[in-house]
Design an enzyme around this catalytic site. Structure first.
Site, PDB file in Angstrom:
ATOM      1  N   ARG A 316      30.490 -74.136  81.642  1.00  0.00           N
ATOM      2  CA  ARG A 316      29.743 -75.331  81.255  1.00  0.00           C
ATOM      3  C   ARG A 316      30.655 -76.219  80.422  1.00  0.00           C
ATOM      4  O   ARG A 316      31.324 -75.744  79.494  1.00  0.00           O
ATOM      5  CB  ARG A 316      28.490 -74.947  80.447  1.00  0.00           C
ATOM      6  CG  ARG A 316      27.372 -74.378  81.288  1.00  0.00           C
ATOM      7  CD  ARG A 316      26.765 -75.458  82.188  1.00  0.00           C
ATOM      8  NE  ARG A 316      25.753 -74.940  83.088  1.00  0.00           N
ATOM      9  CZ  ARG A 316      25.999 -74.565  84.334  1.00  0.00           C
ATOM     10  NH1 ARG A 316      27.229 -74.624  84.814  1.00  0.00           N
ATOM     11  NH2 ARG A 316      25.033 -74.137  85.112  1.00  0.00           N
ATOM     12  N   GLU A 345      28.641 -85.272  83.440  1.00  0.00           N
ATOM     13  CA  GLU A 345      29.018 -85.204  84.846  1.00  0.00           C
ATOM     14  C   GLU A 345      28.286 -86.259  85.664  1.00  0.00           C
ATOM     15  O   GLU A 345      27.052 -86.344  85.599  1.00  0.00           O
ATOM     16  CB  GLU A 345      28.726 -83.801  85.389  1.00  0.00           C
ATOM     17  CG  GLU A 345      29.600 -82.729  84.746  1.00  0.00           C
ATOM     18  CD  GLU A 345      29.427 -81.346  85.381  1.00  0.00           C
ATOM     19  OE1 GLU A 345      28.529 -81.199  86.241  1.00  0.00           O
ATOM     20  OE2 GLU A 345      30.174 -80.435  85.028  1.00  0.00           O
ATOM     21  N   HIS A 364      33.206 -80.006  89.731  1.00  0.00           N
ATOM     22  CA  HIS A 364      32.181 -78.962  89.694  1.00  0.00           C
ATOM     23  C   HIS A 364      32.056 -78.272  91.062  1.00  0.00           C
ATOM     24  O   HIS A 364      30.982 -78.246  91.682  1.00  0.00           O
ATOM     25  CB  HIS A 364      30.829 -79.541  89.273  1.00  0.00           C
ATOM     26  CG  HIS A 364      29.929 -78.521  88.633  1.00  0.00           C
ATOM     27  ND1 HIS A 364      29.072 -78.817  87.609  1.00  0.00           N
ATOM     28  CD2 HIS A 364      29.752 -77.192  88.887  1.00  0.00           C
ATOM     29  CE1 HIS A 364      28.397 -77.727  87.253  1.00  0.00           C
ATOM     30  NE2 HIS A 364      28.799 -76.736  88.021  1.00  0.00           N
TER      31      HIS A 364
END
Length: 628
Positions: A316, A345, A364
């Site tokens: 994270r 993000e 990601h």
């Protein structure tokens, strides 16, 4: 507050000196009982869906897994939804087609992507379940907008920091995730970033595509013999450790909850946080984002690292203070970083961290393999559908993790626990003034071998639901008990019996000093009901000091009376004349012609006129109609 689901009738005249119903002075050695039971077919308990809640979606009932899998592929799955219309599942982010197909066999599926918070709140009150990935924020506002209809939120992935768990729990909403399907994909991506960073793969690639040939600039470092610190030794972290060992690295790990034997089996040494970051050449992050881990990699901890350490993050983004990392890169404390996740993000296009020459970045991609995406979609779809059908999900995040084998074994006792709680609270006239609840489990097993969390939750459910408008399940039982000031304690008592049977009996004690009914039971104002499971069916075996043998099915009339001939016939005639079907009668007495209680099981709720006539029978001093 809803009125209690019980009606108490007291005869106008009480004989002088007559002891109360359930008087503690009655000696059990003098008890005799007579039972009249209607023969009935009882289907086997296991292999059938057991519904424990009062309305759809009946979360936290127990269902045989094979039945669920079969029902998912038939129209009966929709009919199982309480006979109502198919449930609605909102999918707010892209999900694999295999998962969507599974969902559509059971429910109406609304795929609405890129919703704003306002749009999500507008839709959610029409939905029974919500499936998200990492982009949708499921806030308290969303749960409040659901108005109690939302029963499960499924996170298609591992991390659940985008879901307000406290708000979900308070609203009785189950949160499930998909923690296993993308484990290997995330671990592989972590290793890919590790090796790519060590050999400057991304930078060299960009250089060549810009028409340059810079062999001397992009000299890397070897992995063999280097120390890798795995921060968070869960599913992904342990898989990264396995692969790093194969690369010839020395692996240490920090995780306050990881079992040492599991680490030793892989050849990994568990160390403290400070030791891990101060001795490692490479640091790979696999910890969840929580208040205690937020920005844990900050200026202070970067200074503790070995000079020139390299850091990889596929967990994270919020666990790293990105400004502090930028400073550590600029001053040489950190040599390189490889990042798949970010605090925001997508990160801003002009992010200095993203643009930094010694930082390797990916958008990601940890779970982004074809195999992982399909696996996650199927895993989360099965968890959400299972929860909506009443199956306790093994991946529940905000509920006690009860293994499936324990659920299977305790299923009939779960029903018993709820019914005992429901019975007890009605006997005290609705729960006003309850000071405490104690649940006693009699078992021949060691206390460590008896997981009673779900039983405690169902006792709470039985006590609270008849006297309130609240819906109680395993998710919110402890929270609701705390909010209502119910102090619930548990006690385990050894019983010399067969260890093959998990429980001999369950007792529910209510400390209630304000109830007239409870005061008649004991000087301390405590009421005690006890039950056990017989042939898969919950039975009441005692109320106060009176031994009974009552099947806890349907409705029940408990009469305190003087033992005399003809009582069964007189009450039975009144019920028959009012078209009330009697399932059983059980009479328990202290001695002939003395104090007795009669338990009558009925299939329908008697009309007030029938109850009035029963109360007028001279020998009946008091009776209570109970809905169980």
């Amino acid at each position: 507050m809803a009125s209690p689901a019980s009606t108490a009738f007291t005869a106008p005249q009480l004989p002088a000196g007559r002891t109360s119903l359930f008087s503690p002075s009655v000696s059990s050695s003098y008890l005799a009982s007579i039972s009249f039971a209607r023969s009935r077919f009882r289907a086997p308990l296991f292999g059938q869906a057991l519904r424990l809640t009062l309305h759809p979606p009946m979360i936290y009932a127990f269902c045989d897994a094979s039945r669920i899998n079969r029902d998912l592929r038939t129209k009966a799955a929709a009919a199982a939804w309480g006979g109502e219309a198919r449930p609605t599942i909102l999918v707010s982010e892209k999900l694999g087609e295999a998962g969507l197909a599974l969902l559509r066999e059971f429910a109406n599926v609304d795929c609405s992507y890129n919703l704003s918070l306002e749009e999500l709140c507008g839709k959610i009150s029409l939905c029974d379940a919500l499936i998200v990935r990492s982009g949708t924020k499921v806030t308290r506002e969303v749960f409040e907008a659901a108005k109690g209809r939302l029963k499960v939120v499924g996170r298609a992935g591992v991390g659940i920091d985008n879901v307000d768990l406290q708000a979900a729990t308070e609203n009785g909403c189950l949160v499930v995730n998909a923690p296993t399907a993308n484990t290997v994909a995330a671990a592989e991506h972590g290793i890919a970033l590790l090796t790519a960073m060590a050999r400057n793969v991304a930078q060299a690639d960009a250089s060549m595509k810009a028409g340059k040939w810079q062999r001397n600039k992009y000299v890397g470092v070897s992995l063999v013999g280097k120390t890798l610190a795995v921060m968070g030794f869960g599913k992904v972290g342990s898989e990264v450790a396995r692969r790093a060992k194969g690369l010839g690295m020395h692996v240490i790990a920090h995780d306050p909850y990881a079992p040492a034997d599991r680490a030793r089996a892989i050849g990994v040494e568990l160390v403290s946080f400070d030791e891990a970051i101060s001795t490692a050449d490479f640091i790979s992050l696999h910890m969840p984002l929580t208040p205690s881990t937020s920005k844990i990699f900050n200026d202070e901890n970067f200074l503790k690292m070995k000079k020139g350490a390299r850091i990889i993050n596929v967990a994270r983004g919020g666990v790293i203070d990105e400004d502090a990392l930028l400073r550590a890169l600029d001053n040489g404390t950190v040599s390189q970083a490889a990042l798949d996740v970010f605090a925001e993000e997508p990160p801003p296009a002009d992010s200095k961290l993203v643009q930094h020459e010694r930082v390797t970045v990916t958008p990601h991609l940890g779970a982004s393999t074809t195999e992982a995406q399909e696996g996650v979609a199927i895993e989360i779809a099965e968890a959400v559908v299972g929860a909506l059908k009443g199956e306790l999900a093994a991946t529940a995040v905000n509920a006690p993790m009860v293994p499936s084998e324990v659920l299977s074994e305790l299923a009939p006792y779960v029903i018993l626990a709820e019914k005992l709680g429901r019975l007890a609270v009605q006997l005290v006239g609705g729960g006003s003034g309850i000071k405490g609840v104690k649940v006693v489990y009699k078992s021949s097993r060691s206390p460590d071998d008896l997981d009673t969390r779900i039983l405690r939750a169902m006792v709470t459910k039985g006590i609270v639901e008849p006297i309130s408008s609240l819906f109680v399940n395993l998710v919110n039982a402890d929270y609701i008990a705390k909010q209502r000031g119910l102090r619930i304690s548990e006690e385990r008592v050894f019983h010399d019996g067969s260890p093959e049977i998990p429980l001999d009996s369950i007792q529910v004690h209510l400390a209630n000093v304000e109830s007239k009914f409870a005061s008649a039971i004991s000087d301390s104002g405590e009421i005690v009901v006890e039950g056990r499971v017989k042939d898969g069916i919950p039975h009441l075996i005692s109320v106060g000091s009176f031994s009974v043998d009552v099947s806890l099915e349907g409705n029940l009339i408990l009469c305190r009376q003087i033992d005399q001939p003809g009582m069964i016939g007189r009450v039975g005639n009144i019920l028959g004349e009012n078209n009330v079907n009697v399932s059983f009668m059980s009479v328990c007495r202290t001695a002939p012609r003395k104090q007795a209680i009669m338990a009558i099981g009925v299939d329908e709720k008697p009309h007030k006129e029938a109850l009035r006539r029963i109360g007028e029978i001279a020998a009946i001093e008091e009776f209570v109609f109970l809905q169980i």
